[in-house]
Design a protein around this motif. Sequence first.
Motif: not given
Length: 429
Positions: A224-252
């Motif tokens: 929701s943060e990514a969709v409602f704040s598209p002006e902030r969306l970059d690689e750094v912001f995306l990293d903050r929004l992702l949750t690590k589920c396993s070694e190679h899988l991240s969840l938005l």
Amino acid sequence: MSTIDYKIETGAGEPDTVNDAIRSNDIDHLRPLPRISVHAFCETEGLLRVMERCGQDRRMTKVTLRINRGTIAAAASMFSTTPTPNLIILETATEPRLLMEELAPLAAVCDPSTKVIIIGRYNDIPLYRDLIRNGISEYIVAPVAMPDVLSAIAAIFVDPEAEPLGRSIAFIGAKGGVGSSTLAHNCAWGISNLFSTEVVLADLDLPYGTANINFDQDPPQGISEAVFSPERLDEVFLDRLLTKCSEHLSLLAAPSMLDRPYDFDAAAFQPLMEILLRNAPVSVLDVPHLWADWTRTVLAEADEVVITAVPDLANLRNAKNLLDSLKKIRPNDKMPHLVLNQVGMPKRPEISPADFCDSLEIEPVAIIPFDAVLFGNAANSGRMIAEIDKKAPTAETFSQLAHLVTGRVTAKKAKKGGLGKMLGMLGRK
């Protein structure tokens, strides 16, 4: 660890570290590298040290790097039984006239999307042209320094004019409750686990998404943060929004809350999809069962679409409408994949899979039998099917579906409980 912690040494793969430190200014302008997997095969201690320093650089934080002592032949041997990464870096002392012959066994087992950088000993322009013409991404003459390697990788994966790195796979149900989200989550987990590929699972069902439950996660922020704040969306912001589920899988993750209306325009998810394509080799999109401008746009722009249906009349009608609509908005793309789920539910009248698919004029890529115990245990424990019972036929079905949607296999006629023997043209990696 900085370069001063290393012994100053000159070798085939490494100039002295004093020059290496001076030249670090050459990469100050480079952006962080995306989520890619890199395997390096080093013949000399010099290049081994260079690759170790690359792995410690801040721009490589999201990169999965494996450093191997070995030759081109060792790389070919390794990847004959395992999937190839996004990038292979090879060191070789082979003469130009023999190099193409030495590369042939590796070329035979490489995925088409894998990039290759070769570090050689010969400053030979005809060799360089021959390698580039045959699909090698870059040829660098040794000795090399850390900035040389990072710049070469960045030229392939960070160049704004380069093709998008990633592949997007959208899952949608022909009707609510048919198990499309379960398929999406298991497929995302399977791709990340089977191929050691970085995968981002995006739950697009903001009010009712279940990805956080299925992976037993409770992230404070997500899509929701990514969709409602598209002006902030970059690689750094995306990293903050992702949750690590396993070694190679991240969840938005979706917020799964009803504290606001979720009305989006047609282009609402486009900035997110673009940055996912630039930063993750595979993006799995869990699309909710609704028909709106934004879902049409997401489905139109995805590389692969998977429709999940249950064999009853309402699903047949909806699946036909979906297929007809997707043909119109994706006229130059291949047909979506059809998965028949919950087949054989006791006491429920069903249309036979053969009649269902004959009416749609499409072959299913998978037919998954109803199994309340297996799926119920997985859902209640926040784990995937293969984690509950990796020997179950359904686990093998998800494995083969992961091969199919990532282009590692060609589809053939499905059998009940699986995809059948579909590991033909490209072979199973």
